[in-house]
Write a protein that holds these residues in place. Structure first.
Motif, PDB file in Angstrom:
ATOM      1  N   ASN A  43       0.826  -1.207   0.000  1.00 57.70           N
ATOM      2  CA  ASN A  43       0.000   0.000   0.000  1.00 57.70           C
ATOM      3  C   ASN A  43       0.859   1.255   0.000  1.00 57.70           C
ATOM      4  OD1 ASN A  43      -2.380  -1.514   0.183  1.00 57.70           O
ATOM      5  ND2 ASN A  43      -2.297  -1.537   2.407  1.00 57.70           N
ATOM      6  N   ASP A  44       0.299   2.324  -0.509  1.00 58.46           N
ATOM      7  CA  ASP A  44       0.962   3.619  -0.375  1.00 58.46           C
ATOM      8  C   ASP A  44       0.910   4.046   1.088  1.00 58.46           C
ATOM      9  OD1 ASP A  44      -0.471   4.866  -3.470  1.00 58.46           O
ATOM     10  OD2 ASP A  44       1.390   3.762  -3.101  1.00 58.46           O
ATOM     11  N   ASP A  45       1.888   4.845   1.479  1.00 59.54           N
ATOM     12  CA  ASP A  45       1.861   5.388   2.837  1.00 59.54           C
ATOM     13  C   ASP A  45       0.591   6.205   3.030  1.00 59.54           C
ATOM     14  OD1 ASP A  45       5.373   6.110   3.607  1.00 59.54           O
ATOM     15  OD2 ASP A  45       4.348   4.295   2.903  1.00 59.54           O
ATOM     16  N   GLU A  46       0.039   6.133   4.232  1.00 56.95           N
ATOM     17  CA  GLU A  46      -1.171   6.886   4.558  1.00 56.95           C
ATOM     18  C   GLU A  46      -0.873   7.913   5.650  1.00 56.95           C
ATOM     19  OE1 GLU A  46      -4.815   3.734   3.944  1.00 56.95           O
ATOM     20  OE2 GLU A  46      -3.683   3.627   5.826  1.00 56.95           O
ATOM     21  N   GLY A  47      -1.221   9.147   5.406  1.00 56.38           N
ATOM     22  CA  GLY A  47      -1.164  10.148   6.457  1.00 56.38           C
ATOM     23  C   GLY A  47      -2.358   9.973   7.363  1.00 56.38           C
ATOM     24  N   LEU A  48      -2.135   9.896   8.676  1.00 52.01           N
ATOM     25  CA  LEU A  48      -3.212   9.576   9.610  1.00 52.01           C
ATOM     26  C   LEU A  48      -3.699  10.794  10.386  1.00 52.01           C
ATOM     27  CD1 LEU A  48      -1.679   6.312  11.073  1.00 52.01           C
ATOM     28  CD2 LEU A  48      -3.342   6.518   9.212  1.00 52.01           C
ATOM     29  N   ALA A  49      -2.777  11.583  10.890  1.00 51.97           N
ATOM     30  CA  ALA A  49      -3.161  12.717  11.734  1.00 51.97           C
ATOM     31  C   ALA A  49      -2.020  13.722  11.771  1.00 51.97           C
ATOM     32  CB  ALA A  49      -3.486  12.245  13.147  1.00 51.97           C
ATOM     33  N   THR A  50      -2.389  14.958  11.963  1.00 53.58           N
ATOM     34  CA  THR A  50      -1.421  16.049  12.075  1.00 53.58           C
ATOM     35  C   THR A  50      -1.812  16.927  13.253  1.00 53.58           C
ATOM     36  OG1 THR A  50      -0.954  16.132   9.705  1.00 53.58           O
ATOM     37  CG2 THR A  50      -0.506  18.121  10.976  1.00 53.58           C
ATOM     38  N   ILE A  51      -0.819  17.460  13.935  1.00 53.40           N
ATOM     39  CA  ILE A  51      -1.080  18.425  14.993  1.00 53.40           C
ATOM     40  C   ILE A  51      -0.110  19.591  14.850  1.00 53.40           C
ATOM     41  CG2 ILE A  51       0.412  17.262  16.682  1.00 53.40           C
ATOM     42  CD1 ILE A  51      -1.768  18.095  18.807  1.00 53.40           C
ATOM     43  N   GLY A  52      -0.643  20.794  14.972  1.00 54.10           N
ATOM     44  CA  GLY A  52       0.174  21.978  14.926  1.00 54.10           C
ATOM     45  C   GLY A  52       0.678  22.366  16.303  1.00 54.10           C
ATOM     46  N   TRP A  53       1.584  23.318  16.318  1.00 52.51           N
ATOM     47  CA  TRP A  53       2.175  23.757  17.587  1.00 52.51           C
ATOM     48  C   TRP A  53       1.112  24.219  18.570  1.00 52.51           C
ATOM     49  CZ3 TRP A  53       7.001  23.329  19.433  1.00 52.51           C
ATOM     50  CH2 TRP A  53       7.340  24.064  20.562  1.00 52.51           C
ATOM     51  N   GLY A  54       0.080  24.871  18.063  1.00 54.98           N
ATOM     52  CA  GLY A  54      -0.982  25.387  18.916  1.00 54.98           C
ATOM     53  C   GLY A  54      -2.056  24.379  19.258  1.00 54.98           C
ATOM     54  N   GLY A  55      -1.955  23.192  18.699  1.00 54.29           N
ATOM     55  CA  GLY A  55      -2.906  22.134  19.025  1.00 54.29           C
ATOM     56  C   GLY A  55      -3.957  21.860  17.971  1.00 54.29           C
ATOM     57  N   SER A  56      -3.921  22.573  16.855  1.00 55.72           N
ATOM     58  CA  SER A  56      -4.885  22.275  15.788  1.00 55.72           C
ATOM     59  C   SER A  56      -4.609  20.881  15.238  1.00 55.72           C
ATOM     60  CB  SER A  56      -4.787  23.311  14.678  1.00 55.72           C
ATOM     61  OG  SER A  56      -3.481  23.318  14.131  1.00 55.72           O
ATOM     62  N   THR A  57      -5.668  20.162  14.896  1.00 53.55           N
ATOM     63  CA  THR A  57      -5.515  18.778  14.449  1.00 53.55           C
ATOM     64  C   THR A  57      -6.253  18.515  13.151  1.00 53.55           C
ATOM     65  OG1 THR A  57      -7.405  18.054  15.774  1.00 53.55           O
ATOM     66  CG2 THR A  57      -5.245  17.901  16.803  1.00 53.55           C
ATOM     67  N   SER A  58      -5.810  17.494  12.466  1.00 52.22           N
ATOM     68  CA  SER A  58      -6.472  17.016  11.258  1.00 52.22           C
ATOM     69  C   SER A  58      -6.303  15.511  11.231  1.00 52.22           C
ATOM     70  CB  SER A  58      -5.845  17.660  10.024  1.00 52.22           C
ATOM     71  OG  SER A  58      -6.489  17.205   8.846  1.00 52.22           O
ATOM     72  N   TYR A  59      -7.365  14.804  10.772  1.00 53.53           N
ATOM     73  CA  TYR A  59      -7.334  13.338  10.768  1.00 53.53           C
ATOM     74  C   TYR A  59      -7.773  12.782   9.427  1.00 53.53           C
ATOM     75  CZ  TYR A  59      -7.184  13.518  15.896  1.00 53.53           C
ATOM     76  OH  TYR A  59      -6.833  13.737  17.198  1.00 53.53           O
ATOM     77  N   ARG A  60      -7.245  11.634   9.123  1.00 50.51           N
ATOM     78  CA  ARG A  60      -7.734  10.848   8.009  1.00 50.51           C
ATOM     79  C   ARG A  60      -9.099  10.288   8.406  1.00 50.51           C
ATOM     80  NH1 ARG A  60      -4.954   8.411   3.952  1.00 50.51           N
ATOM     81  NH2 ARG A  60      -5.972   6.665   2.894  1.00 50.51           N
ATOM     82  N   ASP A  61     -10.018  10.246   7.458  1.00 49.70           N
ATOM     83  CA  ASP A  61     -11.391   9.817   7.776  1.00 49.70           C
ATOM     84  C   ASP A  61     -11.427   8.436   8.432  1.00 49.70           C
ATOM     85  OD1 ASP A  61     -13.152  11.325   4.925  1.00 49.70           O
ATOM     86  OD2 ASP A  61     -12.476  12.144   6.842  1.00 49.70           O
ATOM     87  N   SER A  62     -10.591   7.535   7.985  1.00 50.76           N
ATOM     88  CA  SER A  62     -10.679   6.153   8.468  1.00 50.76           C
ATOM     89  C   SER A  62     -10.263   5.992   9.929  1.00 50.76           C
ATOM     90  CB  SER A  62      -9.838   5.223   7.589  1.00 50.76           C
ATOM     91  OG  SER A  62      -8.469   5.566   7.673  1.00 50.76           O
ATOM     92  N   VAL A  63      -9.633   7.017  10.503  1.00 45.52           N
ATOM     93  CA  VAL A  63      -9.202   6.900  11.898  1.00 45.52           C
ATOM     94  C   VAL A  63      -9.941   7.871  12.815  1.00 45.52           C
ATOM     95  CG1 VAL A  63      -6.937   6.086  11.171  1.00 45.52           C
ATOM     96  CG2 VAL A  63      -7.257   8.517  11.752  1.00 45.52           C
ATOM     97  N   LYS A  64     -10.761   8.723  12.245  1.00 49.11           N
ATOM     98  CA  LYS A  64     -11.519   9.665  13.073  1.00 49.11           C
ATOM     99  C   LYS A  64     -12.374   8.912  14.079  1.00 49.11           C
ATOM    100  CE  LYS A  64     -11.921  13.555   9.846  1.00 49.11           C
ATOM    101  NZ  LYS A  64     -12.847  14.324   8.969  1.00 49.11           N
ATOM    102  N   GLY A  65     -12.355   9.383  15.312  1.00 49.77           N
ATOM    103  CA  GLY A  65     -13.126   8.744  16.361  1.00 49.77           C
ATOM    104  C   GLY A  65     -12.417   7.591  17.032  1.00 49.77           C
ATOM    105  N   ARG A  66     -11.333   7.097  16.425  1.00 53.65           N
ATOM    106  CA  ARG A  66     -10.566   5.988  17.015  1.00 53.65           C
ATOM    107  C   ARG A  66      -9.180   6.433  17.447  1.00 53.65           C
ATOM    108  NH1 ARG A  66      -9.129   1.582  14.118  1.00 53.65           N
ATOM    109  NH2 ARG A  66      -8.993   2.709  12.140  1.00 53.65           N
ATOM    110  N   PHE A  67      -8.569   7.321  16.678  1.00 56.04           N
ATOM    111  CA  PHE A  67      -7.215   7.791  16.968  1.00 56.04           C
ATOM    112  C   PHE A  67      -7.278   9.238  17.461  1.00 56.04           C
ATOM    113  CE2 PHE A  67      -4.730   4.956  13.734  1.00 56.04           C
ATOM    114  CZ  PHE A  67      -5.342   3.830  14.260  1.00 56.04           C
TER     115      PHE A  67
END
Length: 122
Positions: A43-67
């Motif tokens: 599989n290609d690498d998957e980006g799962l989640a990101t967090i910024g210095w201030g705490g902003s976050t972003s998630y891949r749909d498949s892990v939202k609610g679990r990670f």
């Protein structure tokens, strides 16, 4: 220069939990954003989640609610709490760092750690 060291991987049964850690060192501007990604055979690498210095976050749909991604800036450490793990979550998990955010796209990630193995059995 930035060094990233992951820890916390292991083997769990489906439905289990793991907490990964990513310890960063070096130029702190370079790790304004820290990502978690995984690579799995075939599989290609998957980006799962990101967090910024201030705490902003972003998630891949498949892990939202679990990670959940979090960071302790005093320790220059980012965590990935993973719950309700599934066999398809198996892979090598690595953290990556960038001074700016370009989305959950591993091909554009800058500094990367060596990774830690996560194996989820059914």
């Amino acid at each position: 220069q930035v060094t990233l060291v992951e820890s916390g991987g292991g083997s769990v049964q489906a439905g289990g939990s793991l907490r990964l850690s990513c310890a960063a060192s070096g130029n702190s501007y370079a790790f304004t954003y820290i990502h978690w990604a995984r690579e799995a055979p075939g599989n290609d690498d998957e980006g799962l989640a990101t967090i910024g210095w201030g705490g902003s976050t972003s998630y891949r749909d498949s892990v939202k609610g679990r990670f959940t991604i979090s960071r302790d800036n005093a320790k220059d450490t980012v965590y990935l709490e993973m719950n309700d793990l599934k066999p398809e979550d198996t892979g090598v998990y690595y953290c990556a760092a960038d001074p700016t955010y370009s989305g959950l796209r591993p091909n554009y990630f800058g500094y990367r750690g060596q990774g830690t193995q996560v194996t989820v059995s059914s």
